[in-house]
Each structure stands twice: as structure tokens, then as C-alpha cells.
Scaffold this active site. Sequence first.
Site, PDB file in Angstrom:
ATOM      1  N   GLU A 129      39.247  31.665  35.395  1.00  0.00           N
ATOM      2  CA  GLU A 129      38.037  31.082  35.982  1.00  0.00           C
ATOM      3  C   GLU A 129      37.711  29.733  35.350  1.00  0.00           C
ATOM      4  O   GLU A 129      37.167  28.838  36.000  1.00  0.00           O
ATOM      5  CB  GLU A 129      36.851  32.045  35.847  1.00  0.00           C
ATOM      6  CG  GLU A 129      37.009  33.372  36.577  1.00  0.00           C
ATOM      7  CD  GLU A 129      37.157  33.240  38.085  1.00  0.00           C
ATOM      8  OE1 GLU A 129      37.064  32.110  38.611  1.00  0.00           O
ATOM      9  OE2 GLU A 129      37.377  34.263  38.755  1.00  0.00           O
TER      10      GLU A 129
ATOM     11  N   TYR B 179      38.915  44.617  38.434  1.00  0.00           N
ATOM     12  CA  TYR B 179      37.552  45.140  38.274  1.00  0.00           C
ATOM     13  C   TYR B 179      37.384  46.475  38.998  1.00  0.00           C
ATOM     14  O   TYR B 179      36.729  47.389  38.487  1.00  0.00           O
ATOM     15  CB  TYR B 179      36.527  44.127  38.786  1.00  0.00           C
ATOM     16  CG  TYR B 179      36.385  42.916  37.905  1.00  0.00           C
ATOM     17  CD1 TYR B 179      36.100  43.049  36.540  1.00  0.00           C
ATOM     18  CD2 TYR B 179      36.532  41.629  38.412  1.00  0.00           C
ATOM     19  CE1 TYR B 179      35.971  41.939  35.723  1.00  0.00           C
ATOM     20  CE2 TYR B 179      36.401  40.510  37.597  1.00  0.00           C
ATOM     21  CZ  TYR B 179      36.120  40.676  36.255  1.00  0.00           C
ATOM     22  OH  TYR B 179      35.989  39.577  35.444  1.00  0.00           O
TER      23      TYR B 179
END
Length: 351
Positions: free
Chosen positions: A228, A138
Site C-alpha cells: 500500500e 484478510y
Amino acid sequence: MGDPERPEAAGLDLDERSSSDTNDNEIKSNEEPLLRKSSRRFVIFPIQYPDIWKMYKQAQASFWTAEEVDLSKDLPHWNKLKADEKYFISHILAFFAASDGIVNENLVERFSQEVQVPEARCFYGFQILIENVHSEMYSLLIDTYIRDPKKREFLFNAIETMPYVKKKADWALRWIADRKSTFGERVVAFAAVEGIFFSGSFAAIFWLKKRGLMPGLTFSNELISRDEGLHCDFACLMFQYLVNKPSEERVREIIVDAVQIEQEFLTEALPVGLIGMNCILMKQYIEFVADRLLVELGFSKIFQAENPFDFMENISLEGKTNFFEKRVSEYQRFAVMAETTDNVFTLDADF
């Protein structure tokens, strides 16, 4: 008469009450096989929890690095996006860049220290590693898209500069600091962080993929959402092993709180309308994800919501969806999931 709910009414000051709560939690921890201290925690074999071990090996097989994601085609796409779309994507990335660090803080400060089962500790250790990869990814995306150093700094400091990111961060950080809550409550809370707080943002990025935009961003999102999903599944597995589970009422309270924060985040603070998505449908999607999490935890649905986004049907917010079986883009490490007996090394090959 004093209020019976007040600590002093029960003859306890606040420090004594806190100490009492801590002692109660310690007693409950000793009743939990996952949390009971034992010298066995230093040795992995023989495997006592094969399903926990299997999830660890599944995580290991899915390992990837930020260097493996090609961002070369993203910048031309980025330069053609509307201002609203750039605003939305950059702020979502800022939220994600901070969030993985918070998840790791919990793993390092609480879960890895509390859980005594070596199979689970292996999983948490690997989760810490892959969360670092997510955070790096990110940050790299922000570094690639945002050329202005001041804007970049603003995004990297999102917890301090963006109130709506701070609100989500504070909710998660509160659970890390809470010494009165049970392990089970915190397992649910962090399943909500990874299963609900991330879900709408994942969906928004997959919406961009549907439009053929930003291949590097959307591919990394695919890998991260798969990871995730597995982390969320693991939390649910750990929850099933608990002897002293929080009540259904308490679990629902935690989940509903997370749903409301996430709905506000993506329909008011940073509305998905900025990229052309429907805010009402996004609210519904978050409720759908919450219901799915509740069922996996062993409880009944609250919202009875249908999935409004057809493009999310095969997306890995459940770690056991098509992603892993299909070896998404070949990101499954060779032979990690094979039986040990399949990996035979010999010295009789012809050279």
C-alpha cells in the site's frame, strides 16, 4: 432576485450543468499527457516514462500470495486474547476485507480506463492483482479466527453491518461515482484512502507485533503495508505528471476530510484503547501520516505532527522505505529488478 449560485440563475438546468462540467473535464483530459488517447497505449516499448515503469517493476518484484503466510501459530494466540482485543482485530479485518475491493473498483471503473500511458496501465493492472491477494488474505484471517458462521457473515458484510465501516466506504465510493471531479482530485482522494484510511489500522496491527502476538497476522500486515505504501507513492508520482493539478486548498480539503474520518474511526467508533493503545497518540499519528502525504504531493504540512510511535519508524507507509531494500522476508521476486542485460541465457553450461 434569484440566487446567483443556483443553476437556474445561470440559465442552466441541472442536467445541462452536469453536461457542462463533464465537457470541461474532457477538455482538461485532452491537455493531460497521461490521459490523452493514443494508439501508443497498446504497446509498452519504447518506455516513455521510466520512473513509472520502474515502480511497476518494483511492484512486480514484491509479489506474494496468501498461501505463503503461515497462520498455524495464530489460533493459539487468538484464543488467549481478551474479548476487547478480539473485537478490535476482527472489526479491523472486516474493514480491510471490504476496502481492497473498493480500491479495485476504482482502478477498474475509472483509473485504468482514463489513463492512456501503458507504463501506468501496467502498474494499475498489477495493483488490481495484489489488491485481490490482500482481500483474500484478510478474508482468510477472518475465516481462521472466527469459528461462528453468523459472526463470520457479519464481518464479511461489514459495509452493511457496521456504520463506521460504511462511512469510510461511502467516502471512497462517492469519489468513484463522481463525474464532476477531476482526475487529479480523485488521485488525491485514493492516495488518502490507501495512505490515511489504512494507516492507523496498520499501526494497530504493528502494535500487536511489538507485543509478540499473532505472527501470521502481523507478517501479512507487513507485506500489505509495504504494498500500500508503494501504491500511495505511485499516486503521488502520477500527481506530479498532471498539468492541471487541483489547488493546494482543494488538496488540503480532501486530506483533512480523510483525517477526520480516520481519527473518528480509531478513537471513537473502534477505539484503539481496546488493545491498549493511546487514542490521543493515534490521532497524532494519523496527522503525521497526512503531513507526509501532503509533502509527497508537493504541498506544505498542515498539522506539523511528529511520529508518536517509535515502532512505526521503519514501516512501509512510504513505498521507498527500508522494506524494499532489505528484501523483507525474502519477498522480492528473483531478478525482476535486475537490468535486462544481467539476465543472459546461454546453452554452453556443463551438464
